[in-house]
Design a protein around this motif. Sequence first.
Motif, PDB file in Angstrom:
ATOM      1  N   VAL A 196       8.924  50.809  -4.410  1.00 48.77           N
ATOM      2  CA  VAL A 196       9.751  50.542  -3.232  1.00 48.77           C
ATOM      3  C   VAL A 196      11.234  50.500  -3.590  1.00 48.77           C
ATOM      4  CG1 VAL A 196      10.311  48.788  -1.499  1.00 48.77           C
ATOM      5  CG2 VAL A 196       7.934  49.369  -1.956  1.00 48.77           C
ATOM      6  N   SER A 197      11.572  49.859  -4.696  1.00 50.80           N
ATOM      7  CA  SER A 197      12.980  49.688  -5.075  1.00 50.80           C
ATOM      8  C   SER A 197      13.548  50.900  -5.819  1.00 50.80           C
ATOM      9  CB  SER A 197      13.133  48.453  -5.958  1.00 50.80           C
ATOM     10  OG  SER A 197      12.531  48.676  -7.225  1.00 50.80           O
ATOM     11  N   THR A 198      12.696  51.715  -6.352  1.00 51.07           N
ATOM     12  CA  THR A 198      13.020  52.835  -7.252  1.00 51.07           C
ATOM     13  C   THR A 198      13.579  52.370  -8.598  1.00 51.07           C
ATOM     14  OG1 THR A 198      15.270  53.379  -6.473  1.00 51.07           O
ATOM     15  CG2 THR A 198      13.434  54.391  -5.273  1.00 51.07           C
ATOM     16  N   ASP A 199      13.389  51.099  -8.924  1.00 53.41           N
ATOM     17  CA  ASP A 199      13.777  50.556 -10.231  1.00 53.41           C
ATOM     18  C   ASP A 199      12.582  50.715 -11.169  1.00 53.41           C
ATOM     19  OD1 ASP A 199      14.367  49.115 -12.506  1.00 53.41           O
ATOM     20  OD2 ASP A 199      14.959  47.294 -11.451  1.00 53.41           O
ATOM     21  N   ARG A 200      12.629  51.784 -11.979  1.00 51.12           N
ATOM     22  CA  ARG A 200      11.527  52.082 -12.887  1.00 51.12           C
ATOM     23  C   ARG A 200      11.912  51.810 -14.349  1.00 51.12           C
ATOM     24  NH1 ARG A 200       7.846  54.334  -9.708  1.00 51.12           N
ATOM     25  NH2 ARG A 200       8.516  55.462  -7.859  1.00 51.12           N
ATOM     26  N   ASN A 201      12.754  50.814 -14.545  1.00 45.42           N
ATOM     27  CA  ASN A 201      13.136  50.415 -15.896  1.00 45.42           C
ATOM     28  C   ASN A 201      11.850  50.182 -16.696  1.00 45.42           C
ATOM     29  OD1 ASN A 201      13.876  48.866 -18.188  1.00 45.42           O
ATOM     30  ND2 ASN A 201      15.666  48.075 -17.130  1.00 45.42           N
ATOM     31  N   PRO A 202      11.712  50.808 -17.870  1.00 43.66           N
ATOM     32  CA  PRO A 202      10.463  50.682 -18.621  1.00 43.66           C
ATOM     33  C   PRO A 202      10.164  49.263 -19.099  1.00 43.66           C
ATOM     34  CG  PRO A 202      12.092  51.944 -19.860  1.00 43.66           C
ATOM     35  CD  PRO A 202      12.656  51.738 -18.493  1.00 43.66           C
ATOM     36  N   VAL A 203      11.123  48.360 -19.085  1.00 46.16           N
ATOM     37  CA  VAL A 203      10.833  46.974 -19.464  1.00 46.16           C
ATOM     38  C   VAL A 203       9.835  46.345 -18.478  1.00 46.16           C
ATOM     39  CG1 VAL A 203      12.702  45.768 -18.225  1.00 46.16           C
ATOM     40  CG2 VAL A 203      11.867  44.866 -20.415  1.00 46.16           C
ATOM     41  N   HIS A 204       9.746  46.936 -17.285  1.00 44.73           N
ATOM     42  CA  HIS A 204       8.809  46.445 -16.280  1.00 44.73           C
ATOM     43  C   HIS A 204       7.466  47.176 -16.315  1.00 44.73           C
ATOM     44  CE1 HIS A 204      12.280  44.430 -14.727  1.00 44.73           C
ATOM     45  NE2 HIS A 204      12.863  45.555 -14.359  1.00 44.73           N
ATOM     46  N   LEU A 205       7.465  48.421 -16.809  1.00 42.29           N
ATOM     47  CA  LEU A 205       6.301  49.295 -16.617  1.00 42.29           C
ATOM     48  C   LEU A 205       5.635  49.801 -17.888  1.00 42.29           C
ATOM     49  CD1 LEU A 205       7.955  51.387 -13.774  1.00 42.29           C
ATOM     50  CD2 LEU A 205       6.280  49.547 -13.486  1.00 42.29           C
ATOM     51  N   ASP A 206       6.314  49.746 -19.024  1.00 43.10           N
ATOM     52  CA  ASP A 206       5.819  50.376 -20.250  1.00 43.10           C
ATOM     53  C   ASP A 206       5.657  49.321 -21.350  1.00 43.10           C
ATOM     54  OD1 ASP A 206       5.739  51.688 -22.792  1.00 43.10           O
ATOM     55  OD2 ASP A 206       6.769  53.437 -21.965  1.00 43.10           O
TER      56      ASP A 206
ATOM     57  N   ASP B 289       9.473  46.147 -27.739  1.00 44.94           N
ATOM     58  CA  ASP B 289      10.641  46.261 -28.622  1.00 44.94           C
ATOM     59  C   ASP B 289      11.926  45.728 -28.003  1.00 44.94           C
ATOM     60  OD1 ASP B 289       9.127  47.382 -30.660  1.00 44.94           O
ATOM     61  OD2 ASP B 289       9.469  49.435 -29.951  1.00 44.94           O
ATOM     62  N   THR B 290      11.833  45.020 -26.879  1.00 47.93           N
ATOM     63  CA  THR B 290      13.013  44.434 -26.237  1.00 47.93           C
ATOM     64  C   THR B 290      13.110  42.954 -26.593  1.00 47.93           C
ATOM     65  OG1 THR B 290      11.888  43.738 -24.200  1.00 47.93           O
ATOM     66  CG2 THR B 290      12.731  46.031 -24.281  1.00 47.93           C
ATOM     67  N   ILE B 291      14.185  42.330 -26.150  1.00 46.80           N
ATOM     68  CA  ILE B 291      14.347  40.885 -26.401  1.00 46.80           C
ATOM     69  C   ILE B 291      13.252  40.065 -25.726  1.00 46.80           C
ATOM     70  CG2 ILE B 291      16.838  41.031 -26.726  1.00 46.80           C
ATOM     71  CD1 ILE B 291      17.154  39.843 -23.901  1.00 46.80           C
ATOM     72  N   PHE B 292      12.559  40.661 -24.740  1.00 49.16           N
ATOM     73  CA  PHE B 292      11.504  39.932 -24.025  1.00 49.16           C
ATOM     74  C   PHE B 292      10.160  40.032 -24.730  1.00 49.16           C
ATOM     75  CE2 PHE B 292      14.557  41.330 -20.737  1.00 49.16           C
ATOM     76  CZ  PHE B 292      15.028  40.080 -20.396  1.00 49.16           C
ATOM     77  N   GLU B 293      10.029  40.964 -25.681  1.00 47.40           N
ATOM     78  CA  GLU B 293       8.804  41.164 -26.464  1.00 47.40           C
ATOM     79  C   GLU B 293       7.583  41.396 -25.585  1.00 47.40           C
ATOM     80  OE1 GLU B 293       8.774  37.718 -28.995  1.00 47.40           O
ATOM     81  OE2 GLU B 293      10.212  38.636 -30.376  1.00 47.40           O
ATOM     82  N   GLY B 294       7.787  42.045 -24.471  1.00 51.37           N
ATOM     83  CA  GLY B 294       6.689  42.367 -23.560  1.00 51.37           C
ATOM     84  C   GLY B 294       7.227  42.639 -22.168  1.00 51.37           C
ATOM     85  N   ARG B 295       6.361  43.174 -21.328  1.00 50.72           N
ATOM     86  CA  ARG B 295       6.783  43.528 -19.975  1.00 50.72           C
ATOM     87  C   ARG B 295       7.134  42.289 -19.154  1.00 50.72           C
ATOM     88  NH1 ARG B 295       3.697  45.711 -16.337  1.00 50.72           N
ATOM     89  NH2 ARG B 295       1.777  44.959 -17.221  1.00 50.72           N
ATOM     90  N   ILE B 296       8.096  42.482 -18.253  1.00 50.88           N
ATOM     91  CA  ILE B 296       8.509  41.410 -17.345  1.00 50.88           C
ATOM     92  C   ILE B 296       8.571  41.964 -15.925  1.00 50.88           C
ATOM     93  CG2 ILE B 296       9.797  40.153 -19.109  1.00 50.88           C
ATOM     94  CD1 ILE B 296      12.394  41.327 -17.842  1.00 50.88           C
TER      95      ILE B 296
END
Length: 147
Positions: free
Chosen positions: A38-48, A54-61
Amino acid sequence: MLDNMPRGTICIEDLEIGMTRGLSKLITDRDIELFAEVSTDRNPVHLDDAYARDTIFEGRIAHGMLTAGLISAVIGEQLPGHGTVYLGQSLRFMAPVRPGDRVDAVVTVTAIDHAKRRVTLETHCSVGKTVVLKGEALVLAPSRKFD
């Protein structure tokens, strides 16, 4: 507790400082996927998963605005409810929300301007005891005088 809050409208004439309403929602992978669509925000931190590890979150958010949308749901459905017009919202994201987290969104009346029908609301979301989002909303509340 939060799942059983009444829905509808509380007119400005009936609002009181300290009045609180909220909801609780389990954030699922499907919620995140739908929000991305819906938002078209496909940042891989949310989906991959691989990317997000490998991000500071160490997993999807979850998207921050997905969490913020729960505040909108409380305002539009409960406090003040149907007929409310959003005028503004400040947000501060404090911690990530992950798939599988149960988010509690709470809205509290902190100020009422009857002459202008404006209501200030403290807004926050938490996962367990961790505050993940906090802010303040300004809304135009419904009134019986304009029914």
